[in-house]
Design an enzyme around this catalytic site. Structure first.
Site, mmCIF file in Angstrom:
data_model
loop_
_atom_site.group_PDB
_atom_site.id
_atom_site.type_symbol
_atom_site.label_atom_id
_atom_site.label_comp_id
_atom_site.label_asym_id
_atom_site.label_seq_id
_atom_site.Cartn_x
_atom_site.Cartn_y
_atom_site.Cartn_z
ATOM 1 N N LYS A 73 7.200 -3.018 5.817
ATOM 2 C CA LYS A 73 7.613 -4.300 5.221
ATOM 3 C C LYS A 73 9.107 -4.392 4.913
ATOM 4 O O LYS A 73 9.682 -5.471 4.928
ATOM 5 C CB LYS A 73 6.815 -4.586 3.943
ATOM 6 C CG LYS A 73 5.384 -5.004 4.220
ATOM 7 C CD LYS A 73 4.683 -5.441 2.945
ATOM 8 C CE LYS A 73 3.263 -5.899 3.241
ATOM 9 N NZ LYS A 73 2.650 -6.589 2.106
ATOM 10 N N ASN A 135 5.180 -0.903 -10.081
ATOM 11 C CA ASN A 135 6.510 -1.364 -9.688
ATOM 12 C C ASN A 135 6.825 -1.032 -8.229
ATOM 13 O O ASN A 135 7.954 -0.716 -7.881
ATOM 14 C CB ASN A 135 7.583 -0.803 -10.622
ATOM 15 C CG ASN A 135 7.427 0.686 -10.890
ATOM 16 O OD1 ASN A 135 7.356 1.120 -12.032
ATOM 17 N ND2 ASN A 135 7.351 1.490 -9.835
ATOM 18 N N GLY A 137 6.010 -2.204 -3.918
ATOM 19 C CA GLY A 137 6.268 -3.380 -3.083
ATOM 20 C C GLY A 137 5.443 -4.591 -3.488
ATOM 21 O O GLY A 137 5.950 -5.715 -3.515
#
Length: 293
Positions: A73, A135, A137
């Site tokens: 990503k 915390n 992606g």
């Protein structure tokens, strides 16, 4: 009836590593069949070191668009000609389309995340507090989504101080930098009683470790009645986290709807059409997972 693949069939797919567990082909191919279109959506396992050559190959064979999942990503960003401001803000791309012979990246996870909060559980969020567990992606899309909904306060809670700092610093050039606060896990007892929306973005509780929850029974006991507990995980259904929250009188949302809605948003981009059969996609996933109605 099985689909007939010909030289004219257009290609869509999902890239990741591993990718064989992806449910995207199930819902996208169901939608394509319903629409009677000559497309096929395939899973492509691509190792990180092969990402660049794979994307070049996709261009060469005329792939129309593809979904991007872990671990690509962020790595895919430099390989794209353009990325939307939204994807730029989050620093992650989950949907790529071919436009004017170039790859364009966007992120439909935000749309996927906020869809149930905008439709089924609609309210004025401007006085509300969101608490986000984790915390990584996925938390990035959730922060962006909560900002878009206009939450008064957004708190991101993590176990690792260094990762929390990195998370905070990674937004420094973004308009969202001052929209949220980060906290260590120890601060949860004072945050949970204020939460109107509590989101689990961690993988804790995911199959096969189905008896785990990111929160202890004591921690979740302080969640206000009527708050929304939202787990991005969709197997098992319900997760231990959602089960605990419902016992406290919370409203539960699982990750299946987010998966459906981010897929709906992606399909609209690839097919360049405004409506896609949402219910067919949702039903295909439920049947596949043996959830029934």
């Amino acid at each position: 009836m099985t689909k007939k693949i010909t030289g004219k069939t257009k290609l869509l797919g999902v890239i990741g590593h591993p990718v064989e567990h992806s449910l995207s082909p199930v819902m996208h191919n169901a939608a394509i069949a319903q629409l009677g279109l000559d497309y096929i959506y395939l899973p492509f396992p691509i190792e990180p070191q092969n990402l660049e050559v794979a994307i070049a190959g996709f261009a060469a064979v005329g792939v129309v668009g593809f979904s991007v999942t872990i671990p690509h990503k962020q790595a895919i960003i430099p390989l794209l000609s353009e990325i939307t401001p939204l994807a730029q803000t989050i620093g992650a791309v989950n949907t790529v389309s071919r436009q004017n012979n170039q790859w364009v990246g966007t992120n439909t996870d935000i749309e996927g995340f906020i869809a149930p909060l905008q439709t089924t559980y609609k309210q004025d969020w401007s006085q509300k507090v969101a608490v986000i567990l984790g915390n990584g992606g996925a938390a990035r899309a959730v922060v962006a989504g909560c900002t878009q909904l206009g939450f008064a306060q957004i708190h991101v809670v993590g176990r690792n101080m260094q990762k929390l700092q990195e998370f905070r610093n990674s937004w420094s050039n973004s308009p969202l930098a001052d929209k949220f606060q980060v906290h260590q896990w120890e601060e949860l007892p004072k945050l949970i009683p204020q939460a109107n929306l509590l989101v689990n973005t961690t993988p804790i509780g995911m199959y096969p470790k189905v008896d785990q929850s990111p929160l202890s029974v004591e921690e979740i006991a302080n969640l206000p009645t009527g708050a929304i507990a939202y787990d991005l995980i969709y197997i098992p259904k319900p997760t231990r986290f959602l089960e605990q929250a419902q016992k406290q009188g919370a409203i539960a949302i699982d990750g299946l709807e987010m998966l459906v809605q981010q897929g709906v948003a992606a399909l609209k981009i690839w097919l360049q059409q405004e409506t896609v059969p949402v219910e067919v996609m949702r039903q295909a996933l439920q049947n596949h997972l043996g959830l029934g109605k």
